[in-house]
Design an enzyme around this catalytic site. Structure first.
Site, PDB file in Angstrom:
ATOM      1  N   SER A 136       0.830  -1.197   0.000  1.00 15.24           N
ATOM      2  CA  SER A 136       0.000   0.000   0.000  1.00 15.24           C
ATOM      3  C   SER A 136       0.874   1.261   0.000  1.00 15.24           C
ATOM      4  CB  SER A 136      -0.881  -0.046   1.254  1.00 15.24           C
ATOM      5  OG  SER A 136      -1.619   1.136   1.408  1.00 15.24           O
ATOM      6  N   HIS A 216      -9.770  10.929  -8.126  1.00 15.97           N
ATOM      7  CA  HIS A 216      -9.558  12.351  -8.433  1.00 15.97           C
ATOM      8  C   HIS A 216      -9.131  12.571  -9.880  1.00 15.97           C
ATOM      9  CE1 HIS A 216     -10.247  13.899  -4.420  1.00 15.97           C
ATOM     10  NE2 HIS A 216      -9.692  12.778  -3.989  1.00 15.97           N
ATOM     11  N   LYS A 247     -17.473  12.845  -7.747  1.00 12.51           N
ATOM     12  CA  LYS A 247     -16.583  14.000  -7.880  1.00 12.51           C
ATOM     13  C   LYS A 247     -16.754  14.581  -9.284  1.00 12.51           C
ATOM     14  CE  LYS A 247     -14.035  12.713  -3.816  1.00 12.51           C
ATOM     15  NZ  LYS A 247     -13.009  11.896  -3.169  1.00 12.51           N
ATOM     16  N   THR A 277     -28.790  -1.595   0.091  1.00 13.52           N
ATOM     17  CA  THR A 277     -29.707  -1.207  -0.983  1.00 13.52           C
ATOM     18  C   THR A 277     -28.950  -0.562  -2.144  1.00 13.52           C
ATOM     19  OG1 THR A 277     -31.443  -0.879   0.636  1.00 13.52           O
ATOM     20  CG2 THR A 277     -31.748   0.219  -1.474  1.00 13.52           C
ATOM     21  N   THR A 362      -5.394  15.409   8.474  1.00 10.76           N
ATOM     22  CA  THR A 362      -5.526  15.175   7.027  1.00 10.76           C
ATOM     23  C   THR A 362      -4.183  15.378   6.327  1.00 10.76           C
ATOM     24  OG1 THR A 362      -7.788  15.981   7.233  1.00 10.76           O
ATOM     25  CG2 THR A 362      -6.926  15.770   5.012  1.00 10.76           C
TER      26      THR A 362
END
Ligand SMILES: *Cc1c(COP(=O)(O)O)cnc(C)c1O
Length: 404
Positions: A136, A216, A247, A277, A362
């Site tokens: 990762s 993105h 986006k 759903t 962040t």
């Protein structure tokens, strides 16, 4: 246990750290994007949104709205069930076909969001692939991290965009390991782009699968909006391409695309796909219209690039420091959490400019920033107003300017 006190204490801690999140209450105005109304203390203020991920304004595109109106009138509100139990509508199948075609893959599978698609696909692959190790990138999105964690697969973190580090880690794998390399194309906070070709070379050398988050980038890059991998002619080398419909496509939902067997496998084993759903037919129809439109129109992508370049040039002229990157994301660096929050508050309250401050966790401490996302709908005067306001505040905060 005093639950209420527990909640309040935790929130107070967040406030003290400066990490308490305050949401701007907006009323988006169809046909007026990026202008919106902001509800604040019982009043309504006109604002220009500078941090939307509706990158191309497709959320108000006539084709998208028409498709959604038609589907709503024709099929009603909800999907009626999970995909397995009466919820699979014709609109979902058309959307999956559209997505498979977008990425040049045999098939695609839609989810309720991009977050859920990453979580469900990575957790299912990590759990079910025998002796799986997931490699990762260090800056992968929370949805990927949560999916990998939940899978309980072995996880190795390679240095961000560092192909040699990836190569080194893959070389150390034990015999019999199933290897999965997970990364993004455009990273949303710095706006940098992964060396996809080099990553594919290394992955192929070690017989690893590749999983690419193009959230993105879809709609924005490539001749048909297929993303960075499309632009670079690499889609066929990626095992799974994941994206969002929320986006640049302006609607909502997420997906993976890949081989027929892989999509069927995730469809058959992913809890996050099976037990929820399906998205409403109107959402699926709107997303399909958006993808179809952007496959055939470069106008929005071209003008988007023009707006990004114009903003960067005007920031440069004023010495406002921003991260150089090859994408559409313009991070203006404040590098101080208090000033970053203060500037965004004043921009909103005094200048009608809405940009959310991006602070720790962040981004790393000391790299606090304002992340601007210009769209084809931001005018020259919007840009001038923004850059003028930033210049005022830069002086007031005694922040250093970049030397041109
Ligand atoms: C926003 C985001 C997602 C999640 O997509 P949603 O459709 O908003 O749930 C996944 N990956 C990355 C990199 C993102 O920024």
């Amino acid at each position: 246990m005093d639950f209420e006190n527990f909640f309040q204490d935790a929130l107070n801690d967040l406030r003290q750290e400066g990490n308490y999140r305050v949401f701007a209450e907006l009323e988006r105005q169809q046909g007026e994007f990026p202008n919106a109304k902001r509800h604040v203390d019982g009043n309504v203020q006109d604002v220009t949104v500078w941090c939307s991920n509706d990158y191309l304004g497709m959320g108000q595109h006539p084709d998208v709205l028409q498709a959604m109106h038609n589907a709503l009138d024709k099929y009603g509100a909800g999907a009626g069930g999970t995909r397995n139990i009466s919820g699979t509508n014709h609109s979902h199948i058309l959307l999956e076909k559209e997505l498979a075609d977008l990425h040049g893959k045999e098939d695609a599978l839609i989810f309720t969001s991009g977050y859920v698609s990453n979580w469900a696909a990575l957790s299912t692959l990590g759990t079910k692939l025998p002796n799986c190790t997931i490699y990762s990138d260090a800056l992968n999105h929370a949805s990927m991290i949560e999916g990998m964690r939940h899978s309980k697969a072995n996880r190795k973190i390679w240095k961000h965009n560092d192909v040699e580090d990836l190569d080194r880690l893959l070389s150390e794998a034990e015999e019999g390991t199933t290897k999965l390399v997970a990364f993004e194309s455009v990273y949303s906070m710095d706006g940098d782009i992964a060396p996809i070709k080099e990553i594919c070379d290394v992955a192929e050398k070690h017989g690893a699968m590749t999983y690419l988050d193009e959230v993105h980038a879809v709609g924005l890059y490539g001749p048909r909006g297929g993303g960075i991998a499309e632009r670079e002619g690499l889609m066929d080398r990626i095992t799974v391409i994941e994206g969002t419909l929320g986006k640049a496509f302006g609607v909502m939902g997420g997906y993976i695309s890949g081989s027929e067997a892989l999509c069927d496998f995730v469809r058959s084993f992913a809890s996050g796909f099976i037990f929820t759903t399906a998205i409403p037919p109107s959402i699926a129809a709107g997303a399909t219209a958006s993808i179809k439109y952007l496959k055939n129109s470069d106008k929005e992508r071209d003008y988007h690039r023009n707006r990004v370049e114009t903003l960067r040039n005007k920031l440069d002229a004023m010495g406002i420091p921003h991260l150089a990157n090859p994408s559409h994301i313009v991070p203006v660096m404040v590098n101080d959490p208090v000033k970053c929050k203060w500037i965004s508050d004043i921009l909103l309250d005094s200048y009608g400019i809405y940009v959310q401050p991006i602070n720790y966790p962040t981004v790393p401490k000391g790299t606090e920033r304002l992340r601007f996302t210009p769209s084809p709908f931001h005018s020259d005067s919007d840009i001038d107003h923004l850059v003028g306001a930033l210049s005022d505040l830069w002086s007031q905060c005694a922040l250093s300017r970049a030397v041109a």
